[in-house]
Design an enzyme around this catalytic site. Structure first.
Site, PDB file in Angstrom:
ATOM      1  CE  LYS A 183      -1.641   2.723   2.823  1.00 12.10           C
ATOM      2  NZ  LYS A 183      -1.394   3.894   1.979  1.00 12.10           N
ATOM      3  CD  GLU A 258      13.895   0.596   8.787  1.00 11.67           C
ATOM      4  OE1 GLU A 258      14.547   1.646   8.929  1.00 11.67           O
ATOM      5  OE2 GLU A 258      14.330  -0.510   9.109  1.00 11.67           O
ATOM      6  CB  CYS A 292      14.592   8.624   7.373  1.00  2.67           C
ATOM      7  SG  CYS A 292      15.491   7.418   6.388  1.00  2.67           S
ATOM      8  CD  GLU A 392      11.787  12.853  10.310  1.00  2.00           C
ATOM      9  OE1 GLU A 392      10.605  12.529  10.534  1.00  2.00           O
ATOM     10  OE2 GLU A 392      12.610  12.077   9.793  1.00  2.00           O
TER      11      GLU A 392
HETATM   12  P1  NAD Z   1       3.354   8.985   7.461  1.00  4.10           P
HETATM   13  O1  NAD Z   1       3.533   8.541   8.839  1.00  4.10           O
HETATM   14  O2  NAD Z   1       2.528  10.175   7.177  1.00  4.10           O
HETATM   15  O3  NAD Z   1       2.797   7.717   6.690  1.00  4.10           O
HETATM   16  C1  NAD Z   1       1.803   7.789   5.785  1.00  4.10           C
HETATM   17  C2  NAD Z   1       1.437   6.401   5.349  1.00  4.10           C
HETATM   18  O4  NAD Z   1       0.954   5.656   6.451  1.00  4.10           O
HETATM   19  C3  NAD Z   1       0.361   6.416   4.329  1.00  4.10           C
HETATM   20  O5  NAD Z   1       0.624   5.376   3.409  1.00  4.10           O
HETATM   21  C4  NAD Z   1      -0.886   6.123   5.136  1.00  4.10           C
HETATM   22  O6  NAD Z   1      -1.892   5.536   4.363  1.00  4.10           O
HETATM   23  C5  NAD Z   1      -0.351   5.165   6.153  1.00  4.10           C
HETATM   24  N1  NAD Z   1      -1.093   5.160   7.410  1.00  4.10           N
HETATM   25  C6  NAD Z   1      -1.498   6.221   8.112  1.00  4.10           C
HETATM   26  N2  NAD Z   1      -2.117   5.821   9.252  1.00  4.10           N
HETATM   27  C7  NAD Z   1      -2.080   4.468   9.263  1.00  4.10           C
HETATM   28  C8  NAD Z   1      -2.516   3.478  10.174  1.00  4.10           C
HETATM   29  N3  NAD Z   1      -3.127   3.797  11.325  1.00  4.10           N
HETATM   30  N4  NAD Z   1      -2.295   2.186   9.866  1.00  4.10           N
HETATM   31  C9  NAD Z   1      -1.656   1.865   8.719  1.00  4.10           C
HETATM   32  N5  NAD Z   1      -1.207   2.757   7.817  1.00  4.10           N
HETATM   33  C10 NAD Z   1      -1.423   4.051   8.086  1.00  4.10           C
HETATM   34  O7  NAD Z   1       4.820   9.196   6.871  1.00  4.10           O
HETATM   35  P2  NAD Z   1       5.289   9.741   5.472  1.00  4.10           P
HETATM   36  O8  NAD Z   1       5.011  11.185   5.354  1.00  4.10           O
HETATM   37  O9  NAD Z   1       4.828   8.823   4.391  1.00  4.10           O
HETATM   38  O10 NAD Z   1       6.857   9.507   5.589  1.00  4.10           O
HETATM   39  C11 NAD Z   1       7.751  10.443   6.114  1.00  4.10           C
HETATM   40  C12 NAD Z   1       8.446   9.812   7.278  1.00  4.10           C
HETATM   41  O11 NAD Z   1       9.098   8.622   6.851  1.00  4.10           O
HETATM   42  C13 NAD Z   1       9.524  10.655   7.919  1.00  4.10           C
HETATM   43  O12 NAD Z   1       9.347  10.653   9.306  1.00  4.10           O
HETATM   44  C14 NAD Z   1      10.805   9.917   7.570  1.00  4.10           C
HETATM   45  O13 NAD Z   1      11.836  10.095   8.478  1.00  4.10           O
HETATM   46  C15 NAD Z   1      10.341   8.506   7.507  1.00  4.10           C
HETATM   47  N6  NAD Z   1      11.258   7.679   6.716  1.00  4.10           N
HETATM   48  C16 NAD Z   1      11.970   6.711   7.373  1.00  4.10           C
HETATM   49  C17 NAD Z   1      12.867   5.924   6.667  1.00  4.10           C
HETATM   50  C18 NAD Z   1      13.678   4.876   7.377  1.00  4.10           C
HETATM   51  O14 NAD Z   1      14.243   4.011   6.715  1.00  4.10           O
HETATM   52  N7  NAD Z   1      13.792   4.909   8.692  1.00  4.10           N
HETATM   53  C19 NAD Z   1      13.007   6.094   5.286  1.00  4.10           C
HETATM   54  C20 NAD Z   1      12.276   7.081   4.653  1.00  4.10           C
HETATM   55  C21 NAD Z   1      11.383   7.867   5.389  1.00  4.10           C
END
Ligand code: NAD
Length: 487
Positions: A183, A258, A292, A392
């Site tokens: 997803k 992650e 990240c 962040e």
């Molecule tokens: P986000 O937390 O807004 O995630 C959004 C995603 O989560 C969407 O696909 C949404 O449909 C889904 N979602 C939301 N609520 C949910 C729930 N209750 N259950 C299941 N799915 C749900 O994050 P984002 O904006 O997509 O990503 C940015 C973040 O990702 C930053 O914090 C960044 O640091 C992190 N990141 C981490 C890594 C790593 O390897 N550690 C790599 C890249 C990005």
């Protein structure tokens, strides 16, 4: 109109109610494509297909050499279609030319590397015989350790490096013999739909890989709470990670997270400031700071702070061209959505209010009248307790914090809820390695060294649970089973 379908049970389908939503280009704000806007019913169909493919289909029982060959075929197809992937990464993720190695070349290598690692992974391993009386009379016991596929996986990647983040999940999952529902982030679904095209062409059996895209807030929870899911792997923010952890508790579903980071780069006293500038300033331009593991806190001795900050500002002002990443000379593209820009601007305002020095940037580039751009921004003289030093920002903003001595620098680096990454610049390798071991993060790079594929990638503290990449990433998609018999 460029309208896409999603991929469930080996078929290209619309959302149940045929609704679609637009995917814009963040540099132009224009619609690039439309994709299906999945409902919970579509998620349920995809989970049912993945469950069936796991319980009844051939994939989990496909011999390892065939699974490995499938991954190699997938990498070959992506390689052949590289220019199409590149165009979509530029137009939907805002991928600047300098990021293409990470956005495009690395994921292909990662899939090849995972095929290679899987080919020699001990999926079945005979442990040394032990002496133990058995009811049947013998007193020597043989033990076979079997690494079984963990089952049906819910893979929820994010939008910043979409091909890389999804490859980190689906490659080991496929290698281990799992089936999956991917997803994607609603902000960058096209890459995952292209992966479905690749998987289809490669001949992965129906139901093994399903891709469901949509923007309804209920589809993520519906996926992770489905009792037919055995494992969730999520990349995204801490807030969502915490909600997912609560959700998976209901079924004790395995979970891999992650999450975010607030990594520190330490410039030690033996390191020339001129040489430190490009890495210290890099989060102000590299993928607009939307990574990240970016070192968004720069720690430097108080006596060299002003000089470093002035050099970083001069570098950014002269070298960073802002604009549409379709232009290869652009270093800093847009951020992904206007709501992200608003959040970044709120952080910039907080930095000013809390008394950090705004050295350069802080606004929107005057020459660009469309696209979601933020100027490359540097704060100096920040304190470790300010919001711009703790939270962040996920935008092109760097916070420079002065330290008094090495102990102080270690305390600042560790003064974070996050624990993803860190960086040290020093010519004294031994000192840097010892210092690295005191930093509570999943990775530390010395003088810019990086190993993309073998290193386990993940976080300490609130940066996540579990590791991706290499054999550690592969093991995340297996369950250990022992089979024992008397001799
Ligand atoms: P986000 O937390 O807004 O995630 C959004 C995603 O989560 C969407 O696909 C949404 O449909 C889904 N979602 C939301 N609520 C949910 C729930 N209750 N259950 C299941 N799915 C749900 O994050 P984002 O904006 O997509 O990503 C940015 C973040 O990702 C930053 O914090 C960044 O640091 C992190 N990141 C981490 C890594 C790593 O390897 N550690 C790599 C890249 C990005």
């Amino acid at each position: 109109m460029n309208t896409w379908q999603m991929y469930i049970d080996g078929k290209w389908v619309e959302a149940r109610d045929a609704k679609t939503y637009p995917v814009p280009n963040p540099a132009t704000e224009e619609e690039f494509a439309r994709v299906p806007d999945a409902t919970v019913v579509d998620v349920e169909r995809a989970v049912a297909a993945a469950r069936r493919a796991f319980d009844e289909g051939p994939w989990p029982r496909t011999p390892l050499p065939e699974r490995v060959a499938m991954l190699q075929r997938i990498a070959d197809i992506i390689e052949r279609r590289k220019d199409e992937f590149r165009d979509v990464l530029v137009a939907t993720a805002g991928a600047e030319f300098v990021t293409h190695a990470q956005q495009l070349e690395s994921p292909i290598q990662l899939i090849r590397n995972m095929a290679e690692i899987a080919s020699r992974h001990p999926f079945e391993e005979l442990l040394p015989m032990v002496e133990q009386p058995t009811p049947a009379g013998g007193n020597l016991v043989s033990t076979l350790l079997v690494r079984q596929p963990v089952g049906v996986c819910a893979l929820i990647p994010t939008w910043n490096f979409p091909l890389w983040v999804t490859a980190q999940k689906f490659a080991p999952a496929l290698a281990a013999g799992c089936t999956m529902v991917v997803k994607p982030s609603p902000w960058a679904p096209l890459i995952d739909l292209m992966i479905a095209q690749v998987v289809d062409e490669a001949g992965v059996p129906p139901g093994v890989v399903n891709v469901v895209c949509g923007q309804a807030p209920e589809i993520g929870p519906a996926l992770v709470e489905d009792p037919r899911i055995d494992k969730v792997s999520f990349t995204g923010s801490n807030a969502t990670g915490m909600r997912i952890m609560e959700s998976v508790a209901k079924n004790l579903t395995r979970v891999h997270l992650e999450l975010g980071g607030k990594s520190a780069l330490m410039v030690l006293d033996d390191y020339e400031l001129d040489a430190a500038v490009p890495s210290a300033a890099s989060p102000t331009f590299f993928h607009a700071g939307q990574g990240c593991a970016m070192t968004t806190r720069v720690l430097v001795h108080r006596s060299r702070h002003d000089e470093l900050v002035a050099k970083m500002a001069a570098f950014v002002e002269s070298a960073v061209k802002v604009g549409d990443p379709a232009d290869p000379s652009v270093l800093l593209g847009p951020v992904i959505r206007p709501e992200r820009r608003a959040a970044i601007e709120e952080y910039i305002a907080s930095g000013r209010e809390q008394g950090a020095d705004l050295v350069t940037g802080g606004g929107r580039p005057a020459q660009l009248d469309r696209g979601w751009f933020v100027e490359p921004t540097i704060f100096g003289n920040a304190r470790a307790d300010m919001r711009i030093a703790q939270e962040e920002i996920f935008g092109p903003v760097v916070t420079v914090i002065p330290f008094d001595d090495e102990e102080h620098a270690v305390r600042i680096a560790n003064d974070s809820d996050y624990g993803l990454f860190g960086s040290i610049l020093s010519h004294d390798k031994r000192r840097a390695i010892e210092l690295a071991k005191r930093i509570r993060t999943g990775g530390v790079s010395i003088n810019g060294a990086f190993n993309s594929f073998q290193k386990p990638s993940g976080g300490f503290k609130q940066s996540g649970i579990g590791r991706e990449n290499g054999r550690f990433g592969l093991e995340e998609y297996t369950e250990l089973q022992v089979v024992m018999w008397p001799n």
